[in-house]
Write an enzyme that holds these catalytic residues in place. Structure first.
Site, PDB file in Angstrom:
ATOM      1  N   PRO A 270      -3.681   0.815  -2.945  1.00 50.24           N
ATOM      2  CA  PRO A 270      -2.619  -0.065  -2.458  1.00 50.24           C
ATOM      3  C   PRO A 270      -1.400   0.729  -1.986  1.00 50.24           C
ATOM      4  O   PRO A 270      -1.042   1.743  -2.582  1.00 50.24           O
ATOM      5  CB  PRO A 270      -2.260  -0.904  -3.684  1.00 50.24           C
ATOM      6  CG  PRO A 270      -2.631  -0.039  -4.845  1.00 50.24           C
ATOM      7  CD  PRO A 270      -3.781   0.816  -4.409  1.00 50.24           C
ATOM      8  N   GLY A 271      -0.805   0.256  -0.926  1.00 49.32           N
ATOM      9  CA  GLY A 271       0.460   0.819  -0.477  1.00 49.32           C
ATOM     10  C   GLY A 271       1.523  -0.249  -0.618  1.00 49.32           C
ATOM     11  O   GLY A 271       2.347  -0.247  -1.530  1.00 49.32           O
ATOM     12  N   ARG A 272       1.433  -1.227   0.273  1.00 56.50           N
ATOM     13  CA  ARG A 272       2.433  -2.292   0.347  1.00 56.50           C
ATOM     14  C   ARG A 272       2.688  -2.961  -1.009  1.00 56.50           C
ATOM     15  O   ARG A 272       3.830  -3.207  -1.390  1.00 56.50           O
ATOM     16  CB  ARG A 272       1.921  -3.345   1.338  1.00 56.50           C
ATOM     17  CG  ARG A 272       2.898  -4.427   1.666  1.00 56.50           C
ATOM     18  CD  ARG A 272       2.203  -5.555   2.438  1.00 56.50           C
ATOM     19  NE  ARG A 272       1.335  -5.120   3.494  1.00 56.50           N
ATOM     20  CZ  ARG A 272       1.701  -4.992   4.782  1.00 56.50           C
ATOM     21  NH1 ARG A 272       2.927  -5.275   5.147  1.00 56.50           N
ATOM     22  NH2 ARG A 272       0.826  -4.608   5.689  1.00 56.50           N
ATOM     23  N   ARG A 308       9.001  -3.615  11.893  1.00 58.23           N
ATOM     24  CA  ARG A 308       8.041  -4.694  11.595  1.00 58.23           C
ATOM     25  C   ARG A 308       8.381  -6.037  12.269  1.00 58.23           C
ATOM     26  O   ARG A 308       7.488  -6.698  12.799  1.00 58.23           O
ATOM     27  CB  ARG A 308       7.852  -4.887  10.084  1.00 58.23           C
ATOM     28  CG  ARG A 308       7.264  -3.661   9.377  1.00 58.23           C
ATOM     29  CD  ARG A 308       6.704  -3.961   7.982  1.00 58.23           C
ATOM     30  NE  ARG A 308       5.407  -4.602   8.047  1.00 58.23           N
ATOM     31  CZ  ARG A 308       5.187  -5.862   7.832  1.00 58.23           C
ATOM     32  NH1 ARG A 308       6.175  -6.655   7.473  1.00 58.23           N
ATOM     33  NH2 ARG A 308       3.983  -6.372   7.945  1.00 58.23           N
ATOM     34  N   TYR A 312       5.317  -6.702  14.719  1.00 61.91           N
ATOM     35  CA  TYR A 312       4.321  -7.673  14.213  1.00 61.91           C
ATOM     36  C   TYR A 312       4.884  -9.092  14.162  1.00 61.91           C
ATOM     37  O   TYR A 312       4.245  -9.982  13.602  1.00 61.91           O
ATOM     38  CB  TYR A 312       3.900  -7.324  12.779  1.00 61.91           C
ATOM     39  CG  TYR A 312       3.418  -5.918  12.573  1.00 61.91           C
ATOM     40  CD1 TYR A 312       2.170  -5.511  13.041  1.00 61.91           C
ATOM     41  CD2 TYR A 312       4.204  -5.002  11.880  1.00 61.91           C
ATOM     42  CE1 TYR A 312       1.728  -4.217  12.825  1.00 61.91           C
ATOM     43  CE2 TYR A 312       3.765  -3.705  11.659  1.00 61.91           C
ATOM     44  CZ  TYR A 312       2.522  -3.319  12.143  1.00 61.91           C
ATOM     45  OH  TYR A 312       2.088  -2.043  11.926  1.00 61.91           O
ATOM     46  N   CYS A 338      18.277  -0.709  23.289  1.00 70.10           N
ATOM     47  CA  CYS A 338      18.199  -1.318  24.620  1.00 70.10           C
ATOM     48  C   CYS A 338      16.825  -1.919  24.880  1.00 70.10           C
ATOM     49  O   CYS A 338      16.079  -1.437  25.746  1.00 70.10           O
ATOM     50  CB  CYS A 338      18.529  -0.273  25.674  1.00 70.10           C
ATOM     51  SG  CYS A 338      20.261   0.115  25.627  1.00 70.10           S
TER      52      CYS A 338
HETATM   53  N1  LLP Z   1      -6.064   2.654   2.684  1.00 67.80           N
HETATM   54  C1  LLP Z   1      -6.321   2.736   3.996  1.00 67.80           C
HETATM   55  C2  LLP Z   1      -7.530   3.446   4.439  1.00 67.80           C
HETATM   56  C3  LLP Z   1      -5.455   2.141   4.924  1.00 67.80           C
HETATM   57  O1  LLP Z   1      -5.748   2.209   6.226  1.00 67.80           O
HETATM   58  C4  LLP Z   1      -4.298   1.465   4.477  1.00 67.80           C
HETATM   59  C5  LLP Z   1      -3.384   0.857   5.434  1.00 67.80           C
HETATM   60  C6  LLP Z   1      -4.053   1.422   3.082  1.00 67.80           C
HETATM   61  C7  LLP Z   1      -4.962   2.018   2.224  1.00 67.80           C
HETATM   62  C8  LLP Z   1      -2.875   0.737   2.505  1.00 67.80           C
HETATM   63  O2  LLP Z   1      -2.842  -0.617   2.824  1.00 67.80           O
HETATM   64  P1  LLP Z   1      -1.782  -1.590   2.164  1.00 67.80           P
HETATM   65  O3  LLP Z   1      -2.097  -1.697   0.698  1.00 67.80           O
HETATM   66  O4  LLP Z   1      -0.423  -1.005   2.357  1.00 67.80           O
HETATM   67  O5  LLP Z   1      -1.954  -2.852   2.894  1.00 67.80           O
HETATM   68  N2  LLP Z   1       2.041  -0.899   9.485  1.00 67.80           N
HETATM   69  C9  LLP Z   1       1.388  -2.109   9.030  1.00 67.80           C
HETATM   70  C10 LLP Z   1       0.344  -1.858   7.973  1.00 67.80           C
HETATM   71  C11 LLP Z   1      -0.755  -0.930   8.416  1.00 67.80           C
HETATM   72  C12 LLP Z   1      -1.713  -0.582   7.309  1.00 67.80           C
HETATM   73  C13 LLP Z   1      -2.675   0.439   7.715  1.00 67.80           C
HETATM   74  N3  LLP Z   1      -3.546   0.886   6.679  1.00 67.80           N
HETATM   75  C14 LLP Z   1       2.452  -3.085   8.560  1.00 67.80           C
HETATM   76  O6  LLP Z   1       3.634  -2.773   8.616  1.00 67.80           O
HETATM   77  O7  LLP Z   1       2.105  -4.203   8.164  1.00 67.80           O
END
Ligand code: LLP
Length: 417
Positions: A270-272, A308, A312, A338
């Site tokens: 997880p990231g987000r 974002r 998006y 701009c």
């Molecule tokens: N693992 C892989 C292989 C990924 O491609 C990603 C995100 C993650 C983990 C983490 O995903 P998360 O838990 O954060 O959803 N810039 C976009 C999000 C792009 C995510 C790309 N991959 C945004 O601002 O919504």
């Protein structure tokens, strides 16, 4: 709703803005810890490791908070590898995915001893084999599988459908695994998937896990018994506005029992989920403006600082840091760039805010600073990490001199065309 409700003290944010200037990203170590613990506790029943996805927020201070909790890291480039190592992560706890890893990146990952180097195509496997032979070093591999599982999320952040560029096509996985098994320098340790990002329903996780486990069964039947772990992706959605974010328990129930029953460890990336709501972007109101029947609030943060909303069409709550009941009005909160697409919010109800006051843009701890740019020659903002009653500037504001760094002002070497 006051900003304090969301875990930040408005007075502290104001004092940070005074000291450090605006725009500024502020992260809360305690909010990150709370998210980590909630997920870690929900997964208690299965051997697991949470590999934080560095792409969401690569600030070394943030990485150190997660490392101290016992997290591993999920990376997509050697830049992220260096960052994770700088923060103290053990290479063995790192998962490296990505469709376009270069030969140099593969070599550096193998040299470092990355725990799961995830193959995303048969062609990439050739490159990995070449790199490992060149280095005469063993590589721990995983296969990132394209599970062909559909999800409801923004089209830009779907990754698990068969038309996506990600992962080895499902029906090619056994062949790729067999090829790995014939290579003495490799061990195939895991299968991985990633369904997409900001996923609000856990059912696709269950479907994807079942599909990966079917592959594990097929591999075992063909004599490949080295798989230790199933990596069920990141992507857990969060509540930015009115989304229904899945609970960590619901996620755990969808994936953990089957993984445990198969005798495997569970990895997730997880990231987000870990950092989005642990960060705010503080910006200052520069001007008020009335034009074409619209009320504009012009602030000092734009799409270069936080992309974002513009990229998006994402909704991020915006709260004034000043107290007081003021009548609400419908405004467009826009930045100085701009581009007409440079906005933080359109047609948003906000209390009547005035020039000079600070606003907090919420949910900006993930995919905030990391997606910032210097377009319009704007230095990128600083990042501050709050830990309890202290904070430090975890990354300085970029300077105008930084923006000229590397540029040749008076050319001395010309190459013949
Ligand atoms: N693992 C892989 C292989 C990924 O491609 C990603 C995100 C993650 C983990 C983490 O995903 P998360 O838990 O954060 O959803 N810039 C976009 C999000 C792009 C995510 C790309 N991959 C945004 O601002 O919504």
């Amino acid at each position: 709703m006051g900003a304090g409700v969301l875990g930040f003290d408005p007075a502290l944010l104001r004092s940070i803005a005074e000291r450090v200037g605006t725009p500024v990203y502020v992260y809360s170590a305690n909010l990150i810890r709370a998210q980590y613990h909630a997920l870690h506790d929900a997964l208690h029943d299965v051997p697991h490791r949470i590999c934080y996805s560095v792409k969401a927020n690569g600030n070394v201070g943030v990485l150190k908070v997660l490392k101290a909790l016992g997290a591993g890291a999920d990376i997509v480039s050697v830049g992220e590898l260096r960052r994770a190592l700088a923060a103290g992560f053990d290479a063995a706890s790192i998962v490296f995915s990505g469709v376009g890893k270069t030969g140099a990146e593969l070599e550096e990952a193998i040299r470092a001893g990355v725990g799961f180097l995830n193959i995303e195509s048969p062609a990439e496997l050739d490159a990995v084999i070449a790199a490992a032979h060149k280095l005469k070093k063993r590589a721990s591999l995983g296969i990132r599988v394209n599970p062909d599982v559909a999800t409801e999320t923004h089209p830009y952040t779907k990754t698990g459908e068969k038309t996506a560029k990600f992962g080895v096509p499902y029906d090619e996985v056994v062949r790729v695994a067999q090829r790995i098994a014939t290579e003495p320098l490799f061990g195939l340790r895991g299968l991985a998937m990633h369904l997409g990002s900001q996923i609000t329903d856990v059912e696709p996780y269950h479907r994807g896990t079942v599909k990966l486990l079917e592959l594990v069964t097929a591999l075992r039947a063909s004599g490949i018994t080295t798989i230790e772990a199933l990596d069920v992706g990141g992507g857990l959605g969060v509540r930015y506005h009115n989304e229904k974010a899945p609970t960590p328990q619901a996620f755990a129930e969808a994936v953990a029992p089957a993984v445990k029953q198969a005798g495997l460890a569970l990895l997730c990336e997880p990231g987000r989920y870990l950092v989005a709501n642990a960060g705010v972007l503080v910006t200052k109101v520069l001007y008020r403006k009335h034009a074409g029947g619209k009320e504009f609030v012009v602030v000092d943060a734009g799409m270069t600082d936080f992309v974002r909303p513009s990229h998006y069409n994402a909704h991020h709550e915006i709260l004034p840091l000043k107290d007081g009941n003021r009548p609400e009005e419908l405004v467009n909160v826009v930045g100085p760039i701009c581009e007409s697409g440079d906005f933080l919010a359109l047609d948003r109800k906000l209390p009547g805010v005035e020039p000079g006051e600070y606003l907090a843009v919420l949910g900006t701890g993930a995919y905030g600073f990391v997606m910032s740019s210097t377009y319009n020659q704007r230095p990128r903002p600083p990042e501050v990490l709050v830990d309890g009653d202290r904070y430090y500037i975890a990354r300085q504001r970029e300077t105008l001199d930084d923006l000229l760094r590397g540029e040749i002002l008076e050319p001395s070497t010309w190459y013949r065309a």
